[in-house]
Scaffold this motif. Sequence first.
Motif, PDB file in Angstrom:
ATOM      1  N   ASN A 141       6.107   2.359 -22.687  1.00  0.00           N
ATOM      2  CA  ASN A 141       6.172   2.313 -21.222  1.00  0.00           C
ATOM      3  C   ASN A 141       7.477   2.963 -20.780  1.00  0.00           C
ATOM      4  O   ASN A 141       8.558   2.464 -21.094  1.00  0.00           O
ATOM      5  CB  ASN A 141       6.091   0.866 -20.732  1.00  0.00           C
ATOM      6  N   ILE A 142       7.375   4.088 -20.091  1.00  0.00           N
ATOM      7  CA  ILE A 142       8.558   4.776 -19.557  1.00  0.00           C
ATOM      8  C   ILE A 142       8.684   4.368 -18.092  1.00  0.00           C
ATOM      9  O   ILE A 142       7.871   4.771 -17.259  1.00  0.00           O
ATOM     10  CB  ILE A 142       8.424   6.305 -19.684  1.00  0.00           C
ATOM     11  N   SER A 143       9.684   3.565 -17.769  1.00  0.00           N
ATOM     12  CA  SER A 143       9.807   3.020 -16.422  1.00  0.00           C
ATOM     13  C   SER A 143      11.054   3.539 -15.720  1.00  0.00           C
ATOM     14  O   SER A 143      11.859   4.278 -16.305  1.00  0.00           O
ATOM     15  CB  SER A 143       9.827   1.486 -16.471  1.00  0.00           C
ATOM     16  N   TYR A 144      11.194   3.142 -14.450  1.00  0.00           N
ATOM     17  CA  TYR A 144      12.332   3.527 -13.602  1.00  0.00           C
ATOM     18  C   TYR A 144      12.462   5.047 -13.487  1.00  0.00           C
ATOM     19  O   TYR A 144      13.558   5.612 -13.544  1.00  0.00           O
ATOM     20  CB  TYR A 144      13.640   2.923 -14.129  1.00  0.00           C
ATOM     21  N   LEU A 145      11.341   5.710 -13.329  1.00  0.00           N
ATOM     22  CA  LEU A 145      11.352   7.162 -13.169  1.00  0.00           C
ATOM     23  C   LEU A 145      11.624   7.534 -11.711  1.00  0.00           C
ATOM     24  O   LEU A 145      11.293   6.791 -10.790  1.00  0.00           O
ATOM     25  CB  LEU A 145      10.008   7.761 -13.594  1.00  0.00           C
ATOM     26  N   THR A 146      12.218   8.697 -11.519  1.00  0.00           N
ATOM     27  CA  THR A 146      12.385   9.241 -10.178  1.00  0.00           C
ATOM     28  C   THR A 146      11.053   9.813  -9.709  1.00  0.00           C
ATOM     29  O   THR A 146      10.412  10.572 -10.434  1.00  0.00           O
ATOM     30  CB  THR A 146      13.455  10.354 -10.168  1.00  0.00           C
ATOM     31  N   SER A 147      10.645   9.419  -8.508  1.00  0.00           N
ATOM     32  CA  SER A 147       9.344   9.857  -8.003  1.00  0.00           C
ATOM     33  C   SER A 147       9.287  11.381  -7.937  1.00  0.00           C
ATOM     34  O   SER A 147      10.207  12.042  -7.453  1.00  0.00           O
ATOM     35  CB  SER A 147       9.103   9.269  -6.609  1.00  0.00           C
ATOM     36  N   ALA A 148       8.203  11.947  -8.444  1.00  0.00           N
ATOM     37  CA  ALA A 148       8.033  13.402  -8.469  1.00  0.00           C
ATOM     38  C   ALA A 148       6.550  13.734  -8.456  1.00  0.00           C
ATOM     39  O   ALA A 148       5.697  12.889  -8.725  1.00  0.00           O
ATOM     40  CB  ALA A 148       8.700  14.002  -9.701  1.00  0.00           C
ATOM     41  N   LYS A 149       6.235  14.981  -8.137  1.00  0.00           N
ATOM     42  CA  LYS A 149       4.844  15.424  -8.122  1.00  0.00           C
ATOM     43  C   LYS A 149       4.281  15.516  -9.527  1.00  0.00           C
ATOM     44  O   LYS A 149       3.093  15.315  -9.753  1.00  0.00           O
ATOM     45  CB  LYS A 149       4.731  16.775  -7.422  1.00  0.00           C
ATOM     46  N   GLU A 150       5.153  15.863 -10.518  1.00  0.00           N
ATOM     47  CA  GLU A 150       4.724  15.982 -11.901  1.00  0.00           C
ATOM     48  C   GLU A 150       5.851  15.539 -12.820  1.00  0.00           C
ATOM     49  O   GLU A 150       7.025  15.715 -12.509  1.00  0.00           O
ATOM     50  CB  GLU A 150       4.323  17.416 -12.249  1.00  0.00           C
ATOM     51  N   TYR A 151       5.466  14.953 -13.960  1.00  0.00           N
ATOM     52  CA  TYR A 151       6.418  14.631 -15.006  1.00  0.00           C
ATOM     53  C   TYR A 151       6.134  15.537 -16.200  1.00  0.00           C
ATOM     54  O   TYR A 151       4.988  15.680 -16.620  1.00  0.00           O
ATOM     55  CB  TYR A 151       6.295  13.169 -15.439  1.00  0.00           C
ATOM     56  N   PHE A 152       7.180  16.136 -16.750  1.00  0.00           N
ATOM     57  CA  PHE A 152       7.056  16.953 -17.950  1.00  0.00           C
ATOM     58  C   PHE A 152       7.633  16.144 -19.120  1.00  0.00           C
ATOM     59  O   PHE A 152       8.803  15.778 -19.097  1.00  0.00           O
ATOM     60  CB  PHE A 152       7.792  18.280 -17.782  1.00  0.00           C
ATOM     61  N   ILE A 153       6.784  15.884 -20.119  1.00  0.00           N
ATOM     62  CA  ILE A 153       7.164  14.962 -21.192  1.00  0.00           C
ATOM     63  C   ILE A 153       7.028  15.652 -22.549  1.00  0.00           C
ATOM     64  O   ILE A 153       6.052  16.367 -22.797  1.00  0.00           O
ATOM     65  CB  ILE A 153       6.283  13.700 -21.154  1.00  0.00           C
TER      66      ILE A 153
END
Length: 316
Positions: free
Chosen positions: A198-210
């Motif tokens: 679980n990757i939490s506390y992310l900055t809101s964005a249109k897309e995540y690149f992982i």
Amino acid sequence: MFAYETQILQRLAVLVVCHDLAVGQILSHNFQLQRPMSWFQAREFCQRHYVDLTVLSTEEQYFTLLNATAANKVSFWLGLQHQSTFSGWKWVNGEELSYSQWFRENDADCASLEAMLKEDNKLLARYCDEPHMFVCQGPVSPQPVAVDSVGSDHVILSWNISAFMQMTPHSYNVTTCTNKCDTLVFPYTGGSAFMSINISYLTSAKEYFIEISAFVRRPDNVTGRDMTLRSKPTALQVKPASLADSGSQHNVIIVILKSLKLVSLAPPLWILYRILKKCELKSESESESVHDVSQVELSAEETIVELFPQKTRGVG
């Protein structure tokens, strides 16, 4: 048993399939070792410094290594051993050999890749105590990765742990990028063929690149530090579902507001319509009255003319 094995590793290891060599860290998959050992010694060496003797689960992997070792004219131990008459040939991770690329299969129990042969069938059964060079395998990246949940501030990912990677303690580097990149480490505790993070506390964005890569640490007696071997990363793009939902909600809200606006305009529009309708009816009524009067006047004039026909002719 190997007093200077790490030094041999540093000086003589040749990367067969690799990506980016950096100080203190080797990003790799397969390693070709130039020091001849028995099959069991070679496996102990690979487990100490890498993960294990190399496993070629598919023919595609077999031909990849075949092409990488084409320039060599030697024999390489693989992580393939004959278990018994009933179980046959198995890789060190427990998988059965699923293809047949044998140059010759005899009563010996360990398998080598004969790089000097011209034909594609280069697997050869050899006696395990023979000294040969060997190929070690590094960590393997997770394939495929499933997106179980995604929101404006979190992503839950999962993947199956390969049989090969279940055999050794390892961890995963997970790098998530939006406007900036953050890397987290998730250790594999063992005892399971499944991994969920679980990757939490992310900055809101249109897309995540992982990017996800597996790595193992091995002691380096020469430098006094640990050497980290990391797999080629698995990359994926994740779009938060909440953003798509919010876009749909926004469109619904616009439709509702437009509907409410039309509803609010309905009463004055109805009043205006009634006024215009009354004016139209009045106009039509007046038009009909004028038409009737004209008809009456015309009839009166014709009557007058008919009443005095002789007088009119006499004057002429």
